[in-house]
Motif scaffolding. Structure first.
Motif, PDB file in Angstrom:
ATOM      1  N   ALA A   1       6.658  10.125   8.130  1.00 54.19           N
ATOM      2  CA  ALA A   1       6.151   8.753   8.185  1.00 54.19           C
ATOM      3  C   ALA A   1       7.144   7.830   7.492  1.00 54.19           C
ATOM      4  CB  ALA A   1       4.783   8.667   7.516  1.00 54.19           C
ATOM      5  N   ILE A   2       7.550   6.777   8.185  1.00 55.82           N
ATOM      6  CA  ILE A   2       8.520   5.850   7.606  1.00 55.82           C
ATOM      7  C   ILE A   2       7.910   4.476   7.337  1.00 55.82           C
ATOM      8  CG2 ILE A   2      10.522   7.002   8.604  1.00 55.82           C
ATOM      9  CD1 ILE A   2      10.541   4.930  10.838  1.00 55.82           C
ATOM     10  N   LYS A   3       6.692   4.268   7.830  1.00 55.88           N
ATOM     11  CA  LYS A   3       6.020   2.992   7.567  1.00 55.88           C
ATOM     12  C   LYS A   3       4.523   3.193   7.749  1.00 55.88           C
ATOM     13  CE  LYS A   3       6.020  -1.904   8.922  1.00 55.88           C
ATOM     14  NZ  LYS A   3       6.558  -2.916   9.877  1.00 55.88           N
ATOM     15  N   MET A   4       3.739   2.436   6.981  1.00 54.30           N
ATOM     16  CA  MET A   4       2.297   2.549   7.070  1.00 54.30           C
ATOM     17  C   MET A   4       1.665   1.177   6.924  1.00 54.30           C
ATOM     18  SD  MET A   4      -0.292   4.570   4.520  1.00 54.30           S
ATOM     19  CE  MET A   4       0.516   6.113   4.863  1.00 54.30           C
ATOM     20  N   ASP A   5       0.639   0.931   7.722  1.00 52.43           N
ATOM     21  CA  ASP A   5      -0.133  -0.311   7.624  1.00 52.43           C
ATOM     22  C   ASP A   5      -1.607   0.073   7.522  1.00 52.43           C
ATOM     23  OD1 ASP A   5      -1.323  -2.752   7.750  1.00 52.43           O
ATOM     24  OD2 ASP A   5      -0.613  -3.263   9.763  1.00 52.43           O
ATOM     25  N   ARG A   6      -2.197  -0.203   6.354  1.00 56.93           N
ATOM     26  CA  ARG A   6      -3.618   0.105   6.148  1.00 56.93           C
ATOM     27  C   ARG A   6      -4.474  -1.149   6.154  1.00 56.93           C
ATOM     28  NH1 ARG A   6      -4.292   2.982   0.776  1.00 56.93           N
ATOM     29  NH2 ARG A   6      -2.289   2.073   0.170  1.00 56.93           N
ATOM     30  N   HIS A   7      -3.969  -2.240   6.654  1.00 56.19           N
ATOM     31  CA  HIS A   7      -4.686  -3.510   6.580  1.00 56.19           C
ATOM     32  C   HIS A   7      -5.436  -3.848   7.857  1.00 56.19           C
ATOM     33  CE1 HIS A   7      -1.465  -3.893   3.478  1.00 56.19           C
ATOM     34  NE2 HIS A   7      -2.487  -4.347   2.776  1.00 56.19           N
TER      35      HIS A   7
END
Length: 426
Positions: A257-263
């Motif tokens: 995983a190189i990026k995460m968006d939990r919004h």
């Protein structure tokens, strides 16, 4: 070797709707987007177990694994001449229902480990000498101390079996150095054994008691007294080979995983670098089964509170190797102890044990450092202490050759005593 307990994970949970806009199925798999109910980061023991269990209850799942196989710390050495396989990572499992049912689900037979017909020799590997003031505890003394320890756990701290769910206020005893706890209850006879079981939790006499009570919990004590379980074939990797066949294409190997968006209102969206390019993975839930260090979690959109919490974690260095050496006695099990340390526990960095493998001139050597170091530095520690033992006449001189080496860093996470209270107060 490593002891495998149950299969705990760190999970980030999200509220929101139960479907993704435009997704026809939770099993949808386009060229650039994979929709899943749950994304699991890490295909070691915890991540693989979580994925198999979710799959079995018809929850769609994808596992993101940086290696080419599942297994994490389950490393196997294969002798080129005989084909003999040696578990150099996780080998022993707790004898509890969750392990037995999981192995049965995967069709992997479990059994009791074979008996070891070796005598144990104790030396300070920093000096190459015996320690006259050290007297190994008898089996009766160890058994009595373990019974006392187990009674304390069962009576006062049974809640630790479920995780680090600490009461408020945190009992002062849990925050004191583990060495003080051991001395208070007169159970010093178990310290050498606990040190071997938890390899490597640093200088364990200085660590917060809660950390050791959690590492050596009731199920582990019961298994130590009654016997652990091993994969009957002798190859722990069989569990993960079977799990891989269950999960099939729901495992992305050589991926990160190189990026995460939990919004987003629908859960979490991961951007994953796979062997075949960039993949987007929207998921309703996320299971994190990787080491919680800030560098490992760099792709996560951490909040300030999460970043502060994870910054307090410390990790150790742990290294497994098979060394060829013609001078070491194949009938002896060499254990490193300290001359002037509390409970005569070995100094770190250093070797824990030198163990016969049953293969001619080949020995399993496990070593630790107080913080992770490079492979070369860890091997230097091992070679230096072997040379010290040779120079002291413990066994004849030979040039050690590494036939196998595995770096298990980062290993054994914990926090300093003061941070346990701070984290609970937050």
């Amino acid at each position: 070797m490593l002891k495998a307990a149950t299969f705990g994970v760190l999970a980030f949970s999200f509220s929101g709707v139960l479907a993704f806009p435009g997704a026809h199925s939770s099993h949808g798999h386009g060229p650039d987007v994979i929709y899943r109910d749950v994304a699991v980061i890490g295909g070691g023991s915890a991540g693989t177990y979580a994925a198999v269990r979710l799959n079995d209850i018809n929850v769609s799942v994808v596992v993101i694994e940086k290696d080419v196989v599942l297994g994490g710390h389950a490393d196997t050495y294969v002798d080129k001449t005989t084909g003999t396989k040696l578990n150099m990572g996780v080998a022993d499992f707790h004898k509890i229902s969750v392990v037995l049912s999981y192995a049965a689900r995967l069709g992997v037979p479990m059994s009791s480990p074979g008996a070891y017909d070796y005598s144990t020799l104790y030396y300070d590997f920093d000096t190459g000498k015996t320690v006259p003031s050290f007297v190994p505890p008898t089996d009766a003394e160890v058994g009595a101390a373990f019974a006392t320890y187990a009674n304390i756990l069962a009576t006062n701290y049974s809640y630790l079996q479920a995780g680090y769910f600490l009461p408020d206020p945190v009992p002062a005893e849990l925050l004191e150095p583990f060495g003080d706890f051991v001395n208070k209850y007169g159970i010093g006879a178990i310290m050498q054994l606990i040190n071997q079981i938890v390899q490597n939790d640093g200088d364990i006499w200085t660590m917060p008691t809660v950390q050791l009570l959690k590492a050596v919990d009731l199920s582990l004590v019961q298994s130590a007294l009654q016997g652990f379980l091993v994969v009957a074939s002798g190859n722990t990797q069989d569990l993960y080979t079977s799990a891989a066949s269950v999960l099939g294409q729901d495992v992305l190997y050589s991926s990160q995983a190189i990026k995460m968006d939990r919004h987003g209102r629908d859960g979490v969206t991961l951007t994953v670098q796979t062997a075949n390019g960039i993949q987007a993975i929207p998921a309703k839930r996320l299971v994190v089964a990787i080491p919680p260090t800030l560098d490992v979690l760099s792709a996560f959109d951490l909040t300030d509170k999460e970043r502060s919490t994870f910054s307090k974690f410390q990790s150790r260095g742990y290294y497994a190797s098979v060394v060829q050496h013609s001078g070491i006695d194949p009938t002896e099990f060499y254990t490193n102890i300290g001359t002037n340390t509390p409970f005569h526990l070995q100094n770190l960095p250093g070797i824990f044990t030198i163990q016969p493998t049953g293969l001619e001139h080949q020995y399993a050597i496990y070593a630790g450092t107080l913080s992770p170091v490079s492979n070369a530095s860890a091997q230097d520690v091992i070679v230096s202490q072997i040379e010290t033992l040779q120079n002291a006449g413990v066994f004849p001189a030979d040039t050690p050759e590494f036939l196998y080496f595995s770096n298990h860093c980062p290993f054994r996470f914990g926090v300093l005593r003061g941070f346990v209270r701070i984290a609970r107060d937050e």
